[in-house]
Motif scaffolding. Structure first.
Motif, PDB file in Angstrom:
ATOM      1  N   ASN A 310       1.110  -1.454  -0.010  1.00 26.77           N
ATOM      2  CA  ASN A 310      -0.184  -0.117  -0.045  1.00 26.77           C
ATOM      3  C   ASN A 310       1.142   1.272   0.274  1.00 26.77           C
ATOM      4  N   ASP A 311       2.271   1.519   0.047  1.00 29.88           N
ATOM      5  CA  ASP A 311       3.242   1.847   0.337  1.00 29.88           C
ATOM      6  C   ASP A 311       3.962   2.294  -1.014  1.00 29.88           C
ATOM      7  N   LEU A 312       3.953   1.516  -2.052  1.00 30.92           N
ATOM      8  CA  LEU A 312       4.714   1.290  -3.213  1.00 30.92           C
ATOM      9  C   LEU A 312       4.313   0.318  -3.709  1.00 30.92           C
ATOM     10  N   ILE A 313       3.394   0.572  -4.238  1.00 29.23           N
ATOM     11  CA  ILE A 313       2.495  -0.384  -5.452  1.00 29.23           C
ATOM     12  C   ILE A 313       3.209  -1.122  -6.563  1.00 29.23           C
ATOM     13  N   ARG A 314       4.418  -0.387  -7.600  1.00 33.35           N
ATOM     14  CA  ARG A 314       4.628  -0.454  -8.085  1.00 33.35           C
ATOM     15  C   ARG A 314       5.280  -2.016  -8.456  1.00 33.35           C
ATOM     16  N   PRO A 315       5.713  -2.470  -7.620  1.00 31.14           N
ATOM     17  CA  PRO A 315       6.174  -3.897  -7.673  1.00 31.14           C
ATOM     18  C   PRO A 315       4.990  -4.883  -7.795  1.00 31.14           C
ATOM     19  N   ALA A 316       4.241  -4.476  -6.790  1.00 32.55           N
ATOM     20  CA  ALA A 316       2.613  -5.381  -7.648  1.00 32.55           C
ATOM     21  C   ALA A 316       2.157  -5.429  -8.654  1.00 32.55           C
ATOM     22  N   MET A 317       2.038  -4.589  -8.574  1.00 34.03           N
ATOM     23  CA  MET A 317       0.452  -3.168  -9.592  1.00 34.03           C
ATOM     24  C   MET A 317       1.258  -3.853 -11.284  1.00 34.03           C
ATOM     25  N   TYR A 318       2.690  -3.717 -10.909  1.00 30.80           N
ATOM     26  CA  TYR A 318       3.743  -4.075 -12.279  1.00 30.80           C
ATOM     27  C   TYR A 318       4.707  -4.201 -12.522  1.00 30.80           C
ATOM     28  N   GLU A 319       5.180  -5.489 -11.375  1.00 30.58           N
ATOM     29  CA  GLU A 319       5.620  -6.595 -11.820  1.00 30.58           C
ATOM     30  C   GLU A 319       7.258  -5.984 -11.444  1.00 30.58           C
ATOM     31  N   ALA A 320       7.440  -4.312 -11.064  1.00 26.22           N
ATOM     32  CA  ALA A 320       8.197  -3.249 -11.449  1.00 26.22           C
ATOM     33  C   ALA A 320       9.253  -3.536 -10.323  1.00 26.22           C
ATOM     34  N   HIS A 321      10.862  -3.489 -10.968  1.00 25.93           N
ATOM     35  CA  HIS A 321      12.128  -3.598 -10.114  1.00 25.93           C
ATOM     36  C   HIS A 321      12.488  -2.369  -9.257  1.00 25.93           C
ATOM     37  N   HIS A 322      13.334  -2.051  -8.360  1.00 24.65           N
ATOM     38  CA  HIS A 322      13.077  -0.897  -7.830  1.00 24.65           C
ATOM     39  C   HIS A 322      15.333  -1.739  -6.771  1.00 24.65           C
ATOM     40  N   MET A 379       0.559   6.546  -5.335  1.00 24.70           N
ATOM     41  CA  MET A 379      -0.376   5.768  -5.442  1.00 24.70           C
ATOM     42  C   MET A 379      -0.628   5.425  -4.367  1.00 24.70           C
ATOM     43  N   ALA A 380      -0.115   5.804  -3.633  1.00 26.05           N
ATOM     44  CA  ALA A 380      -0.154   5.067  -1.743  1.00 26.05           C
ATOM     45  C   ALA A 380      -1.740   4.980  -1.298  1.00 26.05           C
ATOM     46  N   SER A 381      -1.519   3.716  -0.253  1.00 25.32           N
ATOM     47  CA  SER A 381      -3.518   4.067   0.146  1.00 25.32           C
ATOM     48  C   SER A 381      -3.040   3.596   1.713  1.00 25.32           C
ATOM     49  N   GLU A 382      -4.043   3.985   2.669  1.00 28.92           N
ATOM     50  CA  GLU A 382      -4.670   3.004   3.781  1.00 28.92           C
ATOM     51  C   GLU A 382      -5.258   1.588   3.663  1.00 28.92           C
ATOM     52  N   TYR A 383      -4.882   1.262   2.770  1.00 26.55           N
ATOM     53  CA  TYR A 383      -4.923  -0.629   3.224  1.00 26.55           C
ATOM     54  C   TYR A 383      -4.953  -1.422   3.623  1.00 26.55           C
ATOM     55  N   ASN A 384      -5.712  -1.881   4.724  1.00 31.07           N
ATOM     56  CA  ASN A 384      -4.683  -2.694   5.958  1.00 31.07           C
ATOM     57  C   ASN A 384      -5.237  -1.695   7.004  1.00 31.07           C
ATOM     58  N   THR A 385      -5.424  -0.441   6.996  1.00 32.09           N
ATOM     59  CA  THR A 385      -6.092   0.601   7.949  1.00 32.09           C
ATOM     60  C   THR A 385      -4.873   1.405   8.391  1.00 32.09           C
ATOM     61  N   ARG A 386      -3.877   1.126   7.038  1.00 33.09           N
ATOM     62  CA  ARG A 386      -2.155   1.347   7.351  1.00 33.09           C
ATOM     63  C   ARG A 386      -2.086   2.738   7.242  1.00 33.09           C
TER      64      ARG A 386
END
Length: 421
Positions: A310-322, A379-386
């Motif tokens: 929820n803080d950095l969604i790029r790896p989950a959404m785009y299979e992105a590498h950091h 693109m961050a969210s408060e998923y899981n009330t985080r």
């Protein structure tokens, strides 16, 4: 290039140790470098020197007002895709005549707000949108400046979720219909056609798709002028990619991109607008997280972090590498070992990297996600009330929190319970 370097064994943001920021604001957090933001903007501005131009920062990449104000003071315009972004830009002191409004689904209220507050142009995506802009402009007694976004049917050869210039994408009008659509726009009294808009996608690492698209735009410019349209502005969008890994071949430089623009379009005498976002903000930011646990699994070890999808969604959404680095620099020759680097959210998708070679890590260690300045915090969210994580801006040896972490009470108290519950 960025301004996140090791000094005396510790990672710094410009002249501030990352450990100092972590101690002050807690983890996880985003941190941005003013020097990197300004350097990257100026590279684009200098690349177009010698032709009339405006570099409009695509603020969907990172839209904190402190970032917007930093870039606007350096001469940037803004590219917005919602009324919220428009109002953010205005709140940051950007004048309306330096704001370009893009996006495929502008509503009547959004159009009215921009026309009332001032706008450089609307990049129109469809004929129905054109009709609505015309109606709102006539109701307000103003004339709306527009370009029409054409879809050149060029394969940007980028990730399918961020490609925008192929015929099957939802963006723009087919370039083959441009004459018909521009003729229609010319008949609408609330509109002033000022140019052409094109944008073929994001994270492009090759200039050839740009070159193909811009050649089509050059041909279209000459045809529309012959048909009586005053085409004086070309909005070329953004999309130039950044290096997300140290091993990757570097994408083209802004100076090479600028030279290609001059080569393909310079003879037309048009004002050029470009809308870079990722290349300005991407490598200007890190996400910093802390290891909660090191867990041994079946044939692999896990680093469980306090940062999550929820803080950095790029790896989950785009299979992105950091690239991911320890904040404390490992000693030369330190043997590395593979870890799966994951967050605490109860989804397998909450995985940042698999079998990533890292020096031995322990609970409490800080790690930094490189190239996280674009499409991170926005693109961050408060998923899981985080809670949304803080954003920090560094300039030299100073740092400031530019978006604080909300408290749990602030999050929970936004809920309203109906009286019948």
């Amino acid at each position: 290039m960025d301004h996140f370097l090791y000094r005396d064994g510790t990672l710094y943001a410009e002249d501030v140790p990352i450990t100092e920021i972590a101690a002050a604001v807690g983890t996880p957090f985003y941190v941005y470098s003013t020097a990197t933001l300004l350097r990257h903007f100026r590279l684009f501005d200098e690349a177009l020197e010698g032709i009339d131009h405006l570099v409009c920062y695509a603020m969907k990449a990172a839209s904190n007002q402190a970032i917007l104000k930093t870039l606007a003071k350096a001469g940037a315009g803004m590219d917005v895709v919602s009324v919220g972004e428009y109002l953010r830009a205005r709140a940051a002191g950007v004048p309306g005549d330096r704001i370009v409004f893009s996006g495929v689904g502008k509503t009547e209220d959004e159009i009215r707000t921009a026309l009332t507050g001032g706008i450089r142009q609307f990049n129109v995506e469809s004929e129905p949108e054109m009709e609505v802009i015309n109606a709102v402009a006539l109701d307000l007694g103003v004339v709306a400046p527009i370009t029409v976004r054409v879809n050149p049917d060029v394969d940007a050869k980028t990730h399918a979720k961020i490609a925008t210039g192929k015929s099957e994408n939802k963006f723009g009008i087919p370039i083959a219909r441009a004459s018909e659509v521009y003729a229609h726009a010319a008949r609408l009294p609330g509109l002033e056609v000022v140019g052409i808009d094109v944008h073929i996608g994001s994270q492009l690492t090759d200039l050839e798709p740009f070159r193909l698209a811009y050649a089509k735009v050059a041909e279209l410019t000459e045809r529309l002028r012959a048909e009586g349209h005053d085409i004086r502005r070309l909005d070329l969008g953004g999309g130039l990619g950044i290096p997300y890994t140290r091993s990757n071949e570097a994408p083209p430089l802004p100076v090479e991109y600028g030279a290609m623009i001059k080569e393909t379009l310079g003879h037309l005498g048009c004002e050029i607008e470009i809308e870079p976002g990722r290349l300005i903000a991407g490598n200007a930011g890190l996400m910093v997280s802390r290891v909660i646990y090191v867990k041994s699994g079946e044939g692999r070890d896990f680093l469980i972090l306090d940062g999550a999808m929820n803080d950095l969604i790029r790896p989950a959404m785009y299979e992105a590498h950091h690239d991911i680095d320890p904040v404390q620099e490992p000693a030369p020759g330190t043997e590395r070992r593979p870890y799966d680097i994951v967050g605490p959210v109860c989804e397998t998708g909450d995985t940042f990297a698999k079998q990533r070679n890292m020096p031995p890590m322990a609970a409490g260690d800080l790690i930094a996600f490189r190239s996280a300045g674009a499409y991170g915090a926005v693109m961050a969210s408060e998923y899981n009330t985080r809670p949304l994580i803080p954003e920090v801006l560094v300039k030299g040896d100073q740092f400031a929190v530019i978006r604080p972490r909300p408290t749990f009470d602030e999050i929970i108290n936004r809920d309203t319970i109906p009286e019948w519950v």
